[in-house]
Design an enzyme around this catalytic site. Structure first.
Site, PDB file in Angstrom:
ATOM      1  N   ARG A 151       0.833  -1.201   0.000  1.00  0.00           N
ATOM      2  CA  ARG A 151       0.000   0.000   0.000  1.00  0.00           C
ATOM      3  C   ARG A 151       0.874   1.260   0.000  1.00  0.00           C
ATOM      4  O   ARG A 151       2.045   1.220   0.384  1.00  0.00           O
ATOM      5  CB  ARG A 151      -0.909   0.023   1.227  1.00  0.00           C
ATOM      6  CG  ARG A 151      -1.868  -1.153   1.335  1.00  0.00           C
ATOM      7  CD  ARG A 151      -2.684  -1.044   2.612  1.00  0.00           C
ATOM      8  NE  ARG A 151      -3.659  -2.127   2.753  1.00  0.00           N
ATOM      9  CZ  ARG A 151      -3.427  -3.269   3.402  1.00  0.00           C
ATOM     10  NH1 ARG A 151      -2.242  -3.463   3.974  1.00  0.00           N
ATOM     11  NH2 ARG A 151      -4.358  -4.193   3.485  1.00  0.00           N
ATOM     12  N   LYS A 175      -1.863  -2.459   8.026  1.00  0.00           N
ATOM     13  CA  LYS A 175      -2.991  -1.936   8.802  1.00  0.00           C
ATOM     14  C   LYS A 175      -3.045  -2.607  10.173  1.00  0.00           C
ATOM     15  O   LYS A 175      -2.765  -3.795  10.290  1.00  0.00           O
ATOM     16  CB  LYS A 175      -4.303  -2.187   8.051  1.00  0.00           C
ATOM     17  CG  LYS A 175      -4.490  -1.295   6.821  1.00  0.00           C
ATOM     18  CD  LYS A 175      -5.860  -1.507   6.216  1.00  0.00           C
ATOM     19  CE  LYS A 175      -6.106  -0.545   5.060  1.00  0.00           C
ATOM     20  NZ  LYS A 175      -7.454  -0.715   4.473  1.00  0.00           N
ATOM     21  N   HIS A 249      -2.373   2.658  -6.123  1.00  0.00           N
ATOM     22  CA  HIS A 249      -3.275   1.518  -5.960  1.00  0.00           C
ATOM     23  C   HIS A 249      -3.455   0.771  -7.278  1.00  0.00           C
ATOM     24  O   HIS A 249      -3.713  -0.432  -7.280  1.00  0.00           O
ATOM     25  CB  HIS A 249      -4.626   1.989  -5.429  1.00  0.00           C
ATOM     26  CG  HIS A 249      -5.173   1.097  -4.359  1.00  0.00           C
ATOM     27  ND1 HIS A 249      -4.540   0.913  -3.143  1.00  0.00           N
ATOM     28  CD2 HIS A 249      -6.269   0.302  -4.328  1.00  0.00           C
ATOM     29  CE1 HIS A 249      -5.239   0.060  -2.410  1.00  0.00           C
ATOM     30  NE2 HIS A 249      -6.284  -0.326  -3.101  1.00  0.00           N
ATOM     31  N   ARG A 252      -0.794  -1.705  -7.381  1.00  0.00           N
ATOM     32  CA  ARG A 252      -1.149  -2.784  -6.440  1.00  0.00           C
ATOM     33  C   ARG A 252      -2.147  -3.740  -7.104  1.00  0.00           C
ATOM     34  O   ARG A 252      -1.994  -4.959  -7.012  1.00  0.00           O
ATOM     35  CB  ARG A 252      -1.750  -2.158  -5.179  1.00  0.00           C
ATOM     36  CG  ARG A 252      -2.213  -3.147  -4.097  1.00  0.00           C
ATOM     37  CD  ARG A 252      -2.574  -2.353  -2.850  1.00  0.00           C
ATOM     38  NE  ARG A 252      -3.401  -3.068  -1.892  1.00  0.00           N
ATOM     39  CZ  ARG A 252      -2.936  -3.857  -0.931  1.00  0.00           C
ATOM     40  NH1 ARG A 252      -1.643  -4.068  -0.822  1.00  0.00           N
ATOM     41  NH2 ARG A 252      -3.766  -4.445  -0.076  1.00  0.00           N
ATOM     42  N   HIS A 275      -4.266  -8.535   3.206  1.00  0.00           N
ATOM     43  CA  HIS A 275      -5.710  -8.502   3.446  1.00  0.00           C
ATOM     44  C   HIS A 275      -6.057  -9.318   4.695  1.00  0.00           C
ATOM     45  O   HIS A 275      -5.479 -10.376   4.926  1.00  0.00           O
ATOM     46  CB  HIS A 275      -6.467  -9.080   2.242  1.00  0.00           C
ATOM     47  CG  HIS A 275      -6.541  -8.144   1.084  1.00  0.00           C
ATOM     48  ND1 HIS A 275      -6.798  -8.552  -0.203  1.00  0.00           N
ATOM     49  CD2 HIS A 275      -6.400  -6.788   1.010  1.00  0.00           C
ATOM     50  CE1 HIS A 275      -6.806  -7.517  -1.020  1.00  0.00           C
ATOM     51  NE2 HIS A 275      -6.566  -6.432  -0.303  1.00  0.00           N
ATOM     52  N   TYR A 284     -10.118  -9.759  -7.451  1.00  0.00           N
ATOM     53  CA  TYR A 284      -9.174  -9.952  -8.550  1.00  0.00           C
ATOM     54  C   TYR A 284      -9.524 -11.175  -9.400  1.00  0.00           C
ATOM     55  O   TYR A 284      -9.114 -11.273 -10.555  1.00  0.00           O
ATOM     56  CB  TYR A 284      -7.747 -10.070  -8.003  1.00  0.00           C
ATOM     57  CG  TYR A 284      -7.307  -8.810  -7.310  1.00  0.00           C
ATOM     58  CD1 TYR A 284      -7.025  -7.662  -8.032  1.00  0.00           C
ATOM     59  CD2 TYR A 284      -7.222  -8.753  -5.922  1.00  0.00           C
ATOM     60  CE1 TYR A 284      -6.651  -6.496  -7.391  1.00  0.00           C
ATOM     61  CE2 TYR A 284      -6.851  -7.583  -5.273  1.00  0.00           C
ATOM     62  CZ  TYR A 284      -6.571  -6.458  -6.018  1.00  0.00           C
ATOM     63  OH  TYR A 284      -6.218  -5.299  -5.390  1.00  0.00           O
TER      64      TYR A 284
END
Length: 307
Positions: A151, A175, A249, A252, A275, A284
């Site tokens: 990210r 995150k 992004h 990514r 994730h 995806y």
């Protein structure tokens, strides 16, 4: 209420370790609700108390946003911001009743990720071949995004010590302060090595002590910031691709889609991307299915009625 919003934003930063992007977005959302409430009750924003806002006020505000044609995804984020803020206020006894408790977050529109084709990626890398330290750094940033799928916030927070050259990997702080190890491809590793050789030339007299740790640096010699990275990516994508979203992004998305197209297990891609659950990664698969259908239609003799 303004003071409560400030306290809440500090809570997001310190206790929740939320990204700068999330904090800025939530600040804008809550300020927008505050301004609407002030207008609705004919008050000055400074005189609005958090207890002035009830469920009806919030629904009127959301209704106005919908009438203005705001995207469902944006409204969903605003609802999430409001719910989180009032939950914070209720738990700390700033209010006796939570007006956002029963708010339903609208379902987000499922939009397929925009990607850059492999040939365009190669062309982009070739454009970043100047030996100037600034361009060498830009090449390293481009290669790192496409090689790892990390990210934007993860890239700007990288330190030199996070690169394990001999192990061909880097440590990423994702995150929720979750660390993960990401493999580095040869081309990305070479680009980073080249950058490390010229990185010292990017320091200035204004560089802070903290900047000495940063892997990537801004024009002023301090840690690189998100907007600068976004400008770099956009500059190169404008030259090679017609993709509508020219952002970090997009690289990514391209990383994940190209990996999946080449046969990588989606569960491994989930780990690469950081994730929390597989549902976030499965978008995806739709992109890859569309590509497979296109190839099938072009290649199979009985795929289409060509008579």
């Amino acid at each position: 209420m303004k003071e409560l919003i400030d306290k809440y934003l500090k809570y997001l930063k310190i206790e929740r370790n939320s990204s700068d992007h999330t904090i800025t977005s939530y600040q804008n959302d809550l300020t927008q609700l505050l301004d609407f409430t002030a207008q609705h009750f004919e008050k000055e924003p400074d005189s609005v108390d958090v207890s002035d806002i009830d469920r009806l006020t919030i629904r009127l505000w959301l209704g106005e946003l919908t009438e203005e044609g705001m995207a469902r995804n944006t409204i969903a984020r605003k609802v999430a911001a409001v719910r989180s803020f009032f939950k914070y206020c209720y738990k700390r006894s700033y209010i006796t009743k939570n007006p956002a408790h029963l708010l339903i977050i609208p379902k987000k529109e499922k939009r397929l990720p925009k990607i850059v084709q492999a040939g365009e990626i190669n062309e982009m890398m070739e454009l970043a071949s100047d030996p100037a330290p600034e361009t060498v750094q830009e090449r390293a940033i481009l290669e790192l995004f496409y090689s790892t799928g990390i990210r934007l916030s993860e890239l700007t927070n990288l330190n030199v010590k996070d690169i394990q050259i001999h192990q061909h990997q880097l440590t990423v702080l994702g995150k929720g302060s979750k660390q993960r190890i990401v493999p580095l491809g040869d081309k990305a590793l070479d680009a980073i090595k080249n950058h490390l050789q010229t990185r010292s030339e990017l320091f200035t007299t204004k560089s802070s002590k903290e900047a000495k740790n940063a892997l990537f640096l801004s024009v002023g010699g301090n840690r690189i910031y998100p907007r600068m990275v976004q400008r770099i990516i956009k500059k190169y994508l404008l030259k090679v691709s017609e993709v509508t979203q020219k952002s970090p992004h997009t690289l990514r998305h391209s990383f994940a889609t190209h990996m999946l197209d080449a046969g990588a297990d989606i569960r491994l891609i989930k780990e690469f991307l950081g994730h929390a659950n597989l549902a976030s990664t499965q978008i995806y698969t739709h992109t890859s299915v569309e590509r497979l259908q296109k190839i099938y239609s072009q290649a199979h003799p009985r795929a289409e009625n060509k008579s």
